[in-house]
Write a protein that holds these residues in place. Structure first.
Motif, mmCIF file in Angstrom:
data_model
loop_
_atom_site.group_PDB
_atom_site.id
_atom_site.type_symbol
_atom_site.label_atom_id
_atom_site.label_comp_id
_atom_site.label_asym_id
_atom_site.label_seq_id
_atom_site.Cartn_x
_atom_site.Cartn_y
_atom_site.Cartn_z
ATOM 1 N N SER A 254 0.854 -1.191 0.000
ATOM 2 C CA SER A 254 0.000 0.000 0.000
ATOM 3 C C SER A 254 0.884 1.233 0.000
ATOM 4 C CB SER A 254 -0.916 0.015 1.227
ATOM 5 O OG SER A 254 -1.790 -1.094 1.220
ATOM 6 N N SER A 255 0.536 2.212 -0.836
ATOM 7 C CA SER A 255 1.426 3.348 -1.051
ATOM 8 C C SER A 255 0.720 4.685 -0.939
ATOM 9 C CB SER A 255 2.079 3.222 -2.434
ATOM 10 O OG SER A 255 2.799 4.384 -2.774
ATOM 11 N N ALA A 256 1.530 5.717 -0.676
ATOM 12 C CA ALA A 256 1.019 7.082 -0.658
ATOM 13 C C ALA A 256 0.667 7.585 -2.048
ATOM 14 C CB ALA A 256 2.050 8.012 -0.015
ATOM 15 N N ASP A 257 1.001 6.811 -3.087
ATOM 16 C CA ASP A 257 0.580 7.197 -4.447
ATOM 17 C C ASP A 257 -0.865 6.795 -4.718
ATOM 18 O OD1 ASP A 257 0.620 4.479 -4.860
ATOM 19 O OD2 ASP A 257 2.273 4.474 -6.290
ATOM 20 N N ARG A 258 -1.581 6.364 -3.648
ATOM 21 C CA ARG A 258 -3.014 6.029 -3.689
ATOM 22 C C ARG A 258 -3.291 4.728 -4.437
ATOM 23 N NH1 ARG A 258 -1.795 10.892 -5.269
ATOM 24 N NH2 ARG A 258 -2.225 12.712 -3.959
ATOM 25 N N THR A 259 -2.310 3.861 -4.506
ATOM 26 C CA THR A 259 -2.504 2.563 -5.150
ATOM 27 C C THR A 259 -2.180 1.438 -4.181
ATOM 28 O OG1 THR A 259 -0.248 2.388 -6.021
ATOM 29 C CG2 THR A 259 -1.891 3.501 -7.406
ATOM 30 N N VAL A 260 -2.778 0.284 -4.464
ATOM 31 C CA VAL A 260 -2.486 -0.961 -3.763
ATOM 32 C C VAL A 260 -2.087 -1.970 -4.828
ATOM 33 C CG1 VAL A 260 -3.424 -2.794 -2.308
ATOM 34 C CG2 VAL A 260 -4.132 -0.422 -1.925
ATOM 35 N N TRP B 178 -4.685 -1.732 -7.849
ATOM 36 C CA TRP B 178 -5.928 -1.018 -7.574
ATOM 37 C C TRP B 178 -5.599 0.457 -7.354
ATOM 38 C CZ3 TRP B 178 -4.883 -5.648 -4.868
ATOM 39 C CH2 TRP B 178 -5.699 -6.735 -5.181
ATOM 40 N N THR B 179 -6.304 1.334 -8.045
ATOM 41 C CA THR B 179 -6.113 2.780 -7.896
ATOM 42 C C THR B 179 -7.317 3.363 -7.190
ATOM 43 O OG1 THR B 179 -4.804 2.848 -9.920
ATOM 44 C CG2 THR B 179 -5.660 4.939 -9.094
ATOM 45 N N LEU B 180 -7.071 4.034 -6.083
ATOM 46 C CA LEU B 180 -8.170 4.525 -5.245
ATOM 47 C C LEU B 180 -8.714 5.865 -5.696
ATOM 48 C CD1 LEU B 180 -9.163 2.840 -2.780
ATOM 49 C CD2 LEU B 180 -6.844 2.275 -3.467
ATOM 50 N N GLY B 181 -7.936 6.696 -6.359
ATOM 51 C CA GLY B 181 -8.386 8.027 -6.752
ATOM 52 C C GLY B 181 -7.244 9.015 -6.690
ATOM 53 N N LYS B 182 -7.587 10.296 -6.728
ATOM 54 C CA LYS B 182 -6.557 11.336 -6.761
ATOM 55 C C LYS B 182 -6.503 12.188 -5.498
ATOM 56 C CE LYS B 182 -6.625 11.759 -11.813
ATOM 57 N NZ LYS B 182 -6.782 12.682 -12.973
ATOM 58 N N ALA B 183 -7.486 12.060 -4.623
ATOM 59 C CA ALA B 183 -7.526 12.896 -3.421
ATOM 60 C C ALA B 183 -6.419 12.508 -2.446
ATOM 61 C CB ALA B 183 -8.888 12.775 -2.744
ATOM 62 N N VAL B 184 -5.928 13.501 -1.724
ATOM 63 C CA VAL B 184 -4.861 13.261 -0.755
ATOM 64 C C VAL B 184 -5.302 12.269 0.311
ATOM 65 C CG1 VAL B 184 -3.458 14.331 1.057
ATOM 66 C CG2 VAL B 184 -3.760 15.492 -1.133
ATOM 67 N N ASP B 185 -6.569 12.356 0.735
ATOM 68 C CA ASP B 185 -7.015 11.476 1.812
ATOM 69 C C ASP B 185 -7.211 10.032 1.366
ATOM 70 O OD1 ASP B 185 -9.355 11.636 0.371
ATOM 71 O OD2 ASP B 185 -10.529 12.617 1.934
ATOM 72 N N LEU B 186 -6.903 9.724 0.095
ATOM 73 C CA LEU B 186 -6.942 8.344 -0.387
ATOM 74 C C LEU B 186 -5.554 7.717 -0.420
ATOM 75 C CD1 LEU B 186 -9.590 8.610 -3.250
ATOM 76 C CD2 LEU B 186 -9.894 7.727 -0.942
ATOM 77 N N GLN B 187 -4.557 8.404 0.117
ATOM 78 C CA GLN B 187 -3.254 7.780 0.285
ATOM 79 C C GLN B 187 -3.413 6.532 1.160
ATOM 80 O OE1 GLN B 187 -0.517 10.616 1.905
ATOM 81 N NE2 GLN B 187 -0.454 11.885 0.054
ATOM 82 N N GLN B 188 -2.710 5.463 0.810
ATOM 83 C CA GLN B 188 -2.824 4.208 1.543
ATOM 84 C C GLN B 188 -1.693 4.108 2.567
ATOM 85 O OE1 GLN B 188 -5.708 2.102 0.823
ATOM 86 N NE2 GLN B 188 -6.006 4.187 0.061
ATOM 87 N N VAL B 189 -2.065 3.936 3.837
ATOM 88 C CA VAL B 189 -1.079 4.042 4.910
ATOM 89 C C VAL B 189 -0.950 2.780 5.763
ATOM 90 C CG1 VAL B 189 -1.308 6.548 5.041
ATOM 91 C CG2 VAL B 189 -2.806 5.108 6.436
ATOM 92 N N ASN C 177 -7.928 8.785 5.133
ATOM 93 C CA ASN C 177 -9.176 9.289 5.713
ATOM 94 C C ASN C 177 -9.817 8.303 6.684
ATOM 95 O OD1 ASN C 177 -10.312 7.338 4.079
ATOM 96 N ND2 ASN C 177 -11.316 8.767 2.686
ATOM 97 N N GLY C 178 -9.179 7.158 6.900
ATOM 98 C CA GLY C 178 -9.679 6.191 7.866
ATOM 99 C C GLY C 178 -10.491 5.063 7.273
#
Length: 597
Positions: free
Chosen positions: A249-255, A269-280, A296-297
């Motif tokens: 899982s990455s801060a580039d919003r992909t898994v 998997w690409t979650l989107g472009k919003a900052v709160d979709l970074q994967q942590v 974003n939780g």
């Protein structure tokens, strides 16, 4: 009166931008932390949820033992608590202060006898110890900065790998664990290190967006995974049960799902472009659920056969619930969070409210007789929410100063207590305001009567004629600034909680003080709620406790102690005998109350 636990609606993990958030799994259960609370939930059985709130400081990581009988959780003070998962008492097996600062990660060995905990220590960054006694079982050394992750080989001969902010991985043999060598493959922070269940390999990821695979027994570097790389910091890694693949899982919003043998990305998997979709954070359950955590939780659950979007997303509060109110629909409630977001709960899941919400802490939520829901935030805005569509209406009404409390009268007029005045709002338009001689701190309304509590330790009763407010009485009996008010359903009584933890009961019709024997709390009263028959009243407080009082027997009360880790911001009744409470840990707990004759 007596009580017992009923439903628990769990929070989601608390996240911090730029930091990896630890979530772990055992069979179909996942474990994570929020504030001082540890949550363990079963992805196959949503009703199977457990919470643990034994930490004094914020919990940071939780791992279930390989046997499944115990859970170990670490906190910001460097303390590890090992507690029982069998039964409801969650008895403490051991508590150990292992390092001098925040614990970032911990790991059990394959025998469930030893734990290695790592983090941001003062004299050391990691410690290996026996679960039963806390005695040391080796030395975790070799790092010069905070250690972010630790992994232990599940089979003998045991090995351990740690990764830290110094950009290195340290390989240990044991037990007792001792330094073997330093691996310098990464060029920036190492965010995660994980052993494959088979023990043949372990892998590491870091802020440099790189992935490396190592030999599980020797620590030798096997390969760098360079196919279809991430473009941002990689925050977490987890292996499949068969050790043939792992997920990152990455801060580039992909898994990304990787095949170990070919070292290629099988699915992205690409979650989107919003900052709160970074994967942590992430974990891969034995039941084959891939779970990745958004900033974003949100907990995103992926199907490895579908490389597009998450198969489902688990929404829940990742921050403190600061306001809570039931709607006209049974079993549905609206929750306002410390970060300004608003969620609706219906059936068995949460949904975020659509439309322009609040940009800061939600200080109050209330339901009008016509079914509309209103919220107030520290962004100095009053917003209207449609519970049917779970969406905010576009229009909002700004307040003159910062709101503190809100209430709805019988004609659906909204009253807002603010820093130095009280406003009346109807149809998103201010229709009246009054600036009293005292500083307002709480408000409640019933029919045409409005009660305004003040910092002057008094409750001021006003009459509302649809156009203006006129003061009709002043009620005295509290010992601190008024912090919560609630009228009984028939409007004949008023409960007033204050900053000293005391609750005064007033007769509204006679406009007189009745009694102040409801004085069990030791901290500010934050919420009050009456039963439908007006015979009992519940309170939530800064002291983390909930109490239920009897009007007929003022000295009789039941206490639900430590109902929420941190504080209890809101209480409300669900039907005639169920009480819901929520607070700093983002969980909503429902208690079954039994009233004795």
């Amino acid at each position: 009166m007596s009580f017992k636990k009923s439903q628990l609606y769990p929070c989601n993990p608390a996240t911090t931008r730029g930091e990896s958030t630890r979530i772990s799994s055992s069979k179909d259960k996942i474990a994570y932390t929020n504030g001082r609370t540890v949550i363990i939930r079963d992805l196959k059985n949503p009703a199977a949820v457990a919470s643990y709130a034994g930490h004094v400081q914020n919990a940071t990581v939780a791992k279930i033992s390989p046997t499944g009988y115990y859970c170990a959780s670490g906190d910001a003070s460097g303390t590890v608590r090992v507690w029982d998962l069998v039964g409801e008492d969650q008895s403490l097996k051991g508590e150990y202060r292992v390092i001098g600062g925040r614990i970032k990660d911990l790991e059990w060995d394959g025998e469930s006898k030893r734990i290695i905990a790592v983090g941001d220590g003062r004299d050391k960054f990691g410690h290996a110890f026996m679960v039963d006694t806390g005695s040391s079982t080796g030395s975790i050394i070799g790092h010069s900065k905070t250690v972010n992750a630790v992994a232990i080989r599940a089979q003998r001969p045991y090995r351990a790998a740690t990764g830290g902010d110094d950009g290195t991985i340290v390989f240990h043999s044991g037990p007792p664990y001792k330094y073997e060598k330093t691996i310098k493959t990464h060029t920036k922070f190492v965010q995660d290190v994980r052993y494959a269940p088979s023990g043949d390999h372990f892998a590491s990821v870091g802020t440099d967006s790189k992935i490396f695979i190592y030999d599980g027994k020797t620590g030798d570097t096997v390969a760098e995974v360079t196919d279809s790389p991430h473009t941002g910091s990689i925050m977490a890694l987890s292996w499949k049960a068969d050790s043939q693949s792992f997920v990152t899982s990455s801060a580039d919003r992909t898994v990304k799902l990787w095949d170990v043998e070919s070292r290629k990305a099988v699915t992205t998997w690409t979650l989107g472009k919003a900052v709160d979709l970074q994967q942590v954070g992430n974990t891969w359950t034995e039941g084959d659920d891939i779970v990745s955590l958004s900033l974003n939780g949100d907990l995103n659950i992926f199907d490895k056969r579908v490389g597009d979007k998450p198969a489902r997303v688990l929404h829940a509060p990742p921050r403190a619930i600061t306001a809570l109110a039931p709607t006209s629909s049974s079993g549905t409630f609206i929750a306002g969070l410390a970060d300004g977001r608003v969620l609706s709960f219906s059936g068995s899941e949460y949904k975020y409210a659509d439309g322009p919400g609040h940009s800061n802490l939600v200080v109050g939520i209330t339901s009008a007789p016509d079914g509309k829901v209103f919220s107030a935030g520290y962004d100095d805005q009053i917003r209207e929410l449609s519970p049917e569509t779970v969406s905010f209406v576009q229009a909002s009404c700004p307040t003159a100063t910062q709101p503190k409390s809100l209430a709805v009268a019988g004609d659906s007029t909204l009253f807002v207590a603010e820093t130095d005045l009280v406003e009346a709002i109807r149809s998103n338009q201010k229709v009246y305001e009054v600036k009293p001689s005292f500083s307002p701190s709480a408000v409640a309304a019933t029919g045409s009567t409005v009660a305004i509590g003040g910092e002057d330790q008094k409750v001021h009763l006003y009459g509302w004629d649809g156009k203006s407010l006129s003061e009709v009485a002043t009620l005295e009996g509290n010992k601190g600034a008024i912090s919560a008010l609630a009228f009984s359903p028939d409007g004949s009584r008023l409960a007033a909680g204050d900053s000293s933890g005391k609750i005064a009961l007033y007769d509204v019709i006679e406009r007189k003080f009745i009694q102040s024997r409801w004085s069990f709390h030791s901290g500010r009263i934050l919420s009050l709620a009456w039963t439908a028959d007006g015979k009992h009243c519940a309170s939530g407080s800064l002291d983390t406790h909930v109490y239920v009082y009897s009007v007929a027997k003022p000295g009789s009360a039941i206490g639900i102690r430590n109902a929420a880790a941190g504080n209890v911001n809101s209480v409300f009744w669900v039907g005639d005998s169920k009480l819901a409470s929520a607070g700093a840990d983002g969980c909503v707990r429902v208690w079954e109350i039994t009233f004795h004759a």
